[in-house]
Design a protein around this motif. Structure first.
Motif, mmCIF file in Angstrom:
data_model
loop_
_atom_site.group_PDB
_atom_site.id
_atom_site.type_symbol
_atom_site.label_atom_id
_atom_site.label_comp_id
_atom_site.label_asym_id
_atom_site.label_seq_id
_atom_site.Cartn_x
_atom_site.Cartn_y
_atom_site.Cartn_z
ATOM 1 N N UNK A 14 0.818 -1.209 0.000
ATOM 2 C CA UNK A 14 0.000 0.000 0.000
ATOM 3 C C UNK A 14 0.855 1.263 0.000
ATOM 4 N N UNK A 15 1.944 1.271 0.715
ATOM 5 C CA UNK A 15 2.808 2.444 0.776
ATOM 6 C C UNK A 15 2.185 3.586 1.562
ATOM 7 N N UNK A 16 2.766 4.760 1.406
ATOM 8 C CA UNK A 16 2.328 5.944 2.144
ATOM 9 C C UNK A 16 1.014 6.472 1.574
ATOM 10 N N UNK A 17 0.128 6.948 2.464
ATOM 11 C CA UNK A 17 -1.127 7.543 2.010
ATOM 12 C C UNK A 17 -1.473 8.756 2.867
ATOM 13 N N UNK A 18 -2.221 9.691 2.282
ATOM 14 C CA UNK A 18 -2.649 10.929 2.941
ATOM 15 C C UNK A 18 -3.879 10.654 3.795
ATOM 16 N N UNK A 19 -3.976 11.322 4.960
ATOM 17 C CA UNK A 19 -5.147 11.171 5.820
ATOM 18 C C UNK A 19 -5.790 12.526 6.079
ATOM 19 N N UNK A 23 -1.757 14.474 7.700
ATOM 20 C CA UNK A 23 -0.429 13.863 7.666
ATOM 21 C C UNK A 23 -0.465 12.641 6.758
ATOM 22 N N UNK A 24 0.714 12.128 6.467
ATOM 23 C CA UNK A 24 0.864 10.908 5.672
ATOM 24 C C UNK A 24 1.141 9.745 6.613
ATOM 25 N N UNK A 25 0.611 8.582 6.269
ATOM 26 C CA UNK A 25 0.797 7.380 7.086
ATOM 27 C C UNK A 25 1.313 6.245 6.205
ATOM 28 N N UNK A 26 2.277 5.500 6.731
ATOM 29 C CA UNK A 26 2.709 4.240 6.129
ATOM 30 C C UNK A 26 2.492 3.166 7.184
ATOM 31 N N UNK A 27 1.552 2.263 6.937
ATOM 32 C CA UNK A 27 1.308 1.187 7.889
ATOM 33 C C UNK A 27 2.373 0.117 7.715
ATOM 34 N N UNK A 28 3.099 -0.168 8.783
ATOM 35 C CA UNK A 28 4.136 -1.189 8.756
ATOM 36 C C UNK A 28 3.592 -2.538 9.230
ATOM 37 N N UNK A 29 2.646 -2.485 10.185
ATOM 38 C CA UNK A 29 2.072 -3.729 10.717
ATOM 39 C C UNK A 29 0.703 -3.426 11.310
ATOM 40 N N UNK A 30 -0.334 -3.968 10.695
ATOM 41 C CA UNK A 30 -1.695 -3.823 11.197
ATOM 42 C C UNK A 30 -2.529 -4.922 10.557
ATOM 43 N N UNK A 42 4.278 8.014 10.708
ATOM 44 C CA UNK A 42 3.540 9.221 10.341
ATOM 45 C C UNK A 42 4.541 10.257 9.848
ATOM 46 N N UNK A 43 4.112 11.027 8.831
ATOM 47 C CA UNK A 43 4.950 12.111 8.300
ATOM 48 C C UNK A 43 4.107 13.377 8.221
ATOM 49 N N UNK A 44 4.586 14.435 8.920
ATOM 50 C CA UNK A 44 3.893 15.715 8.971
ATOM 51 C C UNK A 44 4.786 16.742 8.287
ATOM 52 N N UNK A 45 4.243 17.417 7.298
ATOM 53 C CA UNK A 45 5.027 18.388 6.540
ATOM 54 C C UNK A 45 5.344 19.628 7.377
ATOM 55 N N UNK A 46 6.382 20.348 6.966
ATOM 56 C CA UNK A 46 6.847 21.555 7.654
ATOM 57 C C UNK A 46 5.696 22.548 7.801
#
Length: 123
Positions: A14-19, A23-30, A42-46
């Motif tokens: 699935x890779x990274x997706x916008x929420x 922020x962007x989320x990449x699920x590693x294990x769920x 989680x990735x939050x832009x500047x």
């Protein structure tokens, strides 16, 4: 995610997706095979502050791996840097602001595992 007989969980691609949380989320294990926990990045832009929200019945732990920010939990603000960790109680109002010059990235460990139905927007 697909689990084989040996307990191996294969990547879902699935890779990274916008929420809507901003922020962007990449699920590693769920996955169903591991209901006790989930792990994501989680990735939050500047300059972005995530949506004020809570997680019903889910304790969330942040481990910062890049950048810096201000975490707010139930109205209390705390500055976080790389390597810092935070434990956010189930049901607590939370959000994080990227105050640095690069994207803020952190691991999100949820117990029990995160489900979209546990997310409650407080905005």
């Amino acid at each position: 995610m697909v689990v084989d007989k040996g307990g191996i969980v294969f990547a879902n691609g699935q890779g990274e997706f916008w929420t809507d949380e901003r922020c962007y989320i990449t699920e590693l294990h769920n996955c169903d095979a591991s209901p006790e926990a989930s792990l994501a990045v989680a990735r939050v832009e500047v300059g972005v502050t995530t949506q004020l929200h809570s997680l019903t019945g889910v304790i969330e732990r942040y481990v910062l791996r890049q950048g810096e920010g201000i975490l707010e939990v139930d109205g209390v603000k705390q500055k976080l840097r790389v390597g810092d960790q935070a434990v956010i109680p189930a049901g607590a109002a939370q959000r994080i602001e990227n105050t640095g010059s690069v994207d803020l990235e952190f691991y999100c460990l949820c117990t029990p595992r995160f489900f979209p139905d546990s997310y409650v927007s407080l905005e």
